[in-house]
Design a protein around this motif. Structure first.
Motif, PDB file in Angstrom:
ATOM      1  N   ASN A 150     -39.698  22.165  19.214  1.00  0.00           N
ATOM      2  CA  ASN A 150     -39.708  20.755  19.606  1.00  0.00           C
ATOM      3  C   ASN A 150     -38.617  19.996  18.857  1.00  0.00           C
ATOM      4  O   ASN A 150     -38.549  20.035  17.624  1.00  0.00           O
ATOM      5  CB  ASN A 150     -41.076  20.156  19.301  1.00  0.00           C
ATOM      6  CG  ASN A 150     -41.175  18.703  19.685  1.00  0.00           C
ATOM      7  OD1 ASN A 150     -40.739  17.833  18.945  1.00  0.00           O
ATOM      8  ND2 ASN A 150     -41.756  18.437  20.837  1.00  0.00           N
ATOM      9  N   SER A 151     -37.750  19.306  19.590  1.00  0.00           N
ATOM     10  CA  SER A 151     -36.583  18.663  18.984  1.00  0.00           C
ATOM     11  C   SER A 151     -36.965  17.585  17.972  1.00  0.00           C
ATOM     12  O   SER A 151     -36.278  17.422  16.943  1.00  0.00           O
ATOM     13  CB  SER A 151     -35.689  18.060  20.073  1.00  0.00           C
ATOM     14  OG  SER A 151     -36.403  17.104  20.842  1.00  0.00           O
ATOM     15  N   THR A 152     -38.050  16.862  18.236  1.00  0.00           N
ATOM     16  CA  THR A 152     -38.495  15.825  17.290  1.00  0.00           C
ATOM     17  C   THR A 152     -38.930  16.454  15.980  1.00  0.00           C
ATOM     18  O   THR A 152     -38.554  15.983  14.890  1.00  0.00           O
ATOM     19  CB  THR A 152     -39.659  15.017  17.894  1.00  0.00           C
ATOM     20  OG1 THR A 152     -39.204  14.349  19.062  1.00  0.00           O
ATOM     21  CG2 THR A 152     -40.178  13.997  16.889  1.00  0.00           C
ATOM     22  N   LEU A 153     -39.713  17.520  16.066  1.00  0.00           N
ATOM     23  CA  LEU A 153     -40.175  18.193  14.855  1.00  0.00           C
ATOM     24  C   LEU A 153     -39.029  18.880  14.121  1.00  0.00           C
ATOM     25  O   LEU A 153     -38.999  18.889  12.878  1.00  0.00           O
ATOM     26  CB  LEU A 153     -41.256  19.216  15.209  1.00  0.00           C
ATOM     27  CG  LEU A 153     -42.513  18.678  15.909  1.00  0.00           C
ATOM     28  CD1 LEU A 153     -43.518  19.803  16.132  1.00  0.00           C
ATOM     29  CD2 LEU A 153     -43.152  17.551  15.105  1.00  0.00           C
ATOM     30  N   PHE A 174     -35.900  17.870  14.089  1.00  0.00           N
ATOM     31  CA  PHE A 174     -35.113  16.796  13.460  1.00  0.00           C
ATOM     32  C   PHE A 174     -35.784  16.307  12.172  1.00  0.00           C
ATOM     33  O   PHE A 174     -35.135  16.189  11.125  1.00  0.00           O
ATOM     34  CB  PHE A 174     -34.959  15.627  14.434  1.00  0.00           C
ATOM     35  CG  PHE A 174     -34.252  14.439  13.854  1.00  0.00           C
ATOM     36  CD1 PHE A 174     -32.879  14.434  13.707  1.00  0.00           C
ATOM     37  CD2 PHE A 174     -34.980  13.331  13.442  1.00  0.00           C
ATOM     38  CE1 PHE A 174     -32.222  13.343  13.150  1.00  0.00           C
ATOM     39  CE2 PHE A 174     -34.335  12.228  12.888  1.00  0.00           C
ATOM     40  CZ  PHE A 174     -32.954  12.237  12.737  1.00  0.00           C
ATOM     41  N   ILE A 175     -37.082  16.043  12.240  1.00  0.00           N
ATOM     42  CA  ILE A 175     -37.796  15.566  11.053  1.00  0.00           C
ATOM     43  C   ILE A 175     -37.845  16.659   9.992  1.00  0.00           C
ATOM     44  O   ILE A 175     -37.693  16.395   8.793  1.00  0.00           O
ATOM     45  CB  ILE A 175     -39.218  15.099  11.431  1.00  0.00           C
ATOM     46  CG1 ILE A 175     -39.146  13.866  12.338  1.00  0.00           C
ATOM     47  CG2 ILE A 175     -40.044  14.792  10.180  1.00  0.00           C
ATOM     48  CD1 ILE A 175     -40.487  13.404  12.879  1.00  0.00           C
ATOM     49  N   PRO A 187     -40.747  23.181  12.091  1.00  0.00           N
ATOM     50  CA  PRO A 187     -41.518  22.334  13.022  1.00  0.00           C
ATOM     51  C   PRO A 187     -43.019  22.523  12.857  1.00  0.00           C
ATOM     52  O   PRO A 187     -43.779  21.553  12.945  1.00  0.00           O
ATOM     53  CB  PRO A 187     -41.033  22.809  14.393  1.00  0.00           C
ATOM     54  CG  PRO A 187     -39.632  23.267  14.150  1.00  0.00           C
ATOM     55  CD  PRO A 187     -39.680  23.925  12.793  1.00  0.00           C
ATOM     56  N   ASP A 231     -41.607   8.493  10.407  1.00  0.00           N
ATOM     57  CA  ASP A 231     -41.859   9.843  10.918  1.00  0.00           C
ATOM     58  C   ASP A 231     -43.146   9.874  11.743  1.00  0.00           C
ATOM     59  O   ASP A 231     -43.190  10.431  12.847  1.00  0.00           O
ATOM     60  CB  ASP A 231     -42.007  10.845   9.763  1.00  0.00           C
ATOM     61  CG  ASP A 231     -40.740  11.036   8.960  1.00  0.00           C
ATOM     62  OD1 ASP A 231     -39.644  10.856   9.514  1.00  0.00           O
ATOM     63  OD2 ASP A 231     -40.866  11.359   7.761  1.00  0.00           O
ATOM     64  N   THR A 271     -42.800   8.182  15.052  1.00  0.00           N
ATOM     65  CA  THR A 271     -41.984   8.991  15.969  1.00  0.00           C
ATOM     66  C   THR A 271     -42.822  10.110  16.580  1.00  0.00           C
ATOM     67  O   THR A 271     -42.780  10.353  17.795  1.00  0.00           O
ATOM     68  CB  THR A 271     -40.778   9.595  15.224  1.00  0.00           C
ATOM     69  OG1 THR A 271     -39.962   8.531  14.703  1.00  0.00           O
ATOM     70  CG2 THR A 271     -39.935  10.457  16.162  1.00  0.00           C
ATOM     71  N   ILE A 272     -43.610  10.790  15.744  1.00  0.00           N
ATOM     72  CA  ILE A 272     -44.440  11.885  16.234  1.00  0.00           C
ATOM     73  C   ILE A 272     -45.539  11.361  17.154  1.00  0.00           C
ATOM     74  O   ILE A 272     -45.943  12.050  18.107  1.00  0.00           O
ATOM     75  CB  ILE A 272     -45.036  12.679  15.055  1.00  0.00           C
ATOM     76  CG1 ILE A 272     -43.907  13.332  14.248  1.00  0.00           C
ATOM     77  CG2 ILE A 272     -45.995  13.762  15.560  1.00  0.00           C
ATOM     78  CD1 ILE A 272     -44.362  13.976  12.946  1.00  0.00           C
ATOM     79  N   GLN A 327     -45.268   9.374  19.423  1.00  0.00           N
ATOM     80  CA  GLN A 327     -44.732   9.269  20.783  1.00  0.00           C
ATOM     81  C   GLN A 327     -44.855  10.579  21.562  1.00  0.00           C
ATOM     82  O   GLN A 327     -44.661  10.601  22.784  1.00  0.00           O
ATOM     83  CB  GLN A 327     -43.258   8.837  20.724  1.00  0.00           C
ATOM     84  CG  GLN A 327     -43.012   7.523  19.987  1.00  0.00           C
ATOM     85  CD  GLN A 327     -43.890   6.395  20.510  1.00  0.00           C
ATOM     86  OE1 GLN A 327     -43.938   6.145  21.722  1.00  0.00           O
ATOM     87  NE2 GLN A 327     -44.583   5.711  19.606  1.00  0.00           N
ATOM     88  N   LEU A 328     -45.174  11.661  20.863  1.00  0.00           N
ATOM     89  CA  LEU A 328     -45.317  12.963  21.528  1.00  0.00           C
ATOM     90  C   LEU A 328     -46.700  13.147  22.151  1.00  0.00           C
ATOM     91  O   LEU A 328     -46.935  14.115  22.878  1.00  0.00           O
ATOM     92  CB  LEU A 328     -45.063  14.093  20.527  1.00  0.00           C
ATOM     93  CG  LEU A 328     -43.693  14.135  19.844  1.00  0.00           C
ATOM     94  CD1 LEU A 328     -43.656  15.246  18.795  1.00  0.00           C
ATOM     95  CD2 LEU A 328     -42.579  14.320  20.864  1.00  0.00           C
TER      96      LEU A 328
END
Length: 269
Positions: free
Chosen positions: A195-198, A200-201, A209, A249, A252-253, A255-256
């Motif tokens: 997952n791109s969000t995970l 990135f964080i 991730p 953070d 942002t998460i 939003q998933l």
């Protein structure tokens, strides 16, 4: 290991190992290995058909019993007070334990309140250190607590980045019940590990991730029981206490969240 306190004062590890679908020698070896790596919470269930192997894995680890927190669950075949009483003794025998740290009703059942009375009785007798439920949504939970004398310490439910259950957690905590997440990594469904969000964080903290996904839950006070038989993954899943996600953070998460189950069988409750 970090711990959370249940509503009766018992301390429970925030991270444990799930044993669903582990069988035979693999189950014994995985449980023993996990304990050696620092896991102290072992989660099983009569429905899994592996309580005996979990018990053998605990014995093989040679750990002091007092250091462990063992959870198991009884299910629909024990759908009465008397059957539930017998099921508790069966679990104690299978696991080769003098007591169980946490015993849950595996799913919502019409007969749940009478089954739970057997758990309450065993708790008062010292056979169980804490009691609770699993897979109860808001409606089931609120109806259930009207009929029990001991508020469940835990509600173990599906929870992960795609099904975050903020509202359920709030309702549970208002009554003194903590949430525990099964399948906290969504069984890898939806390519969560890429997952791109995970990703990135995770780069900010030098974490994977999976570690970000687990930390997201634990930081909310939700205990997690990810399952793996791979030593590298076992080590990774427990190594989430040396960093903290920021408010940004977390937002942002959030939003998933798709706010829906990944497992159709849960919709039958």
């Amino acid at each position: 290991m970090k711990y959370t306190q249940l509503n009766n004062g018992v301390l429970m590890p925030l991270v444990g190992i799930g044993t669903w679908n582990l069988r035979n020698e693999e189950c014994i070896e995985t449980v023993s290995k996990a304990i050696q790596l620092g896991y102290r919470l072992i989660d099983t269930a009569q429905m899994y058909g592996n309580e005996k192997e979990v018990g053998l894995g605990i014995l093989k680890s040679r750990i002091d019993r007092q250091e462990l927190f063992v959870t198991t669950k009884i299910y629909r075949i024990s759908n009465s007070y008397e059957k539930a009483k017998k099921a508790i003794d069966i679990s104690l025998k299978n696991l080769q334990l003098d007591y169980i740290d946490l015993l849950l009703l595996h799913e919502p059942y019409v007969q749940g309140p009478q089954m739970y009375k057997a758990l309450e009785e065993a708790y008062k007798e010292g056979k169980i250190k804490a009691i609770g439920i699993s897979n109860y949504d808001e409606k089931w939970y609120q109806n259930f607590i009207k009929e029990c004398s001991i508020i469940p310490a835990i509600n173990q439910v599906e929870a992960h980045i795609n099904f975050q259950k903020w509202e359920l957690q709030e309702i549970l905590e208002q009554h003194g019940t903590l949430m525990q997440a099964w399948s906290p990594l969504a069984q890898g469904i939806g390519n969560i590990f890429k997952n791109s969000t995970l990703v990135f964080i995770g780069k900010k903290y030098n974490k994977s991730p999976a570690q970000i996904a687990l930390r997201f839950l634990v930081q909310r006070g939700i205990a997690v029981i990810p399952k793996s038989s791979k030593e590298s993954r076992l080590m990774e899943n427990i190594d989430i206490f040396d960093f903290k996600l920021t408010h940004e953070d977390i937002e942002t998460i959030k939003q998933l969240d798709k706010n829906r189950t990944l497992f159709s069988w849960t919709e039958s409750f």
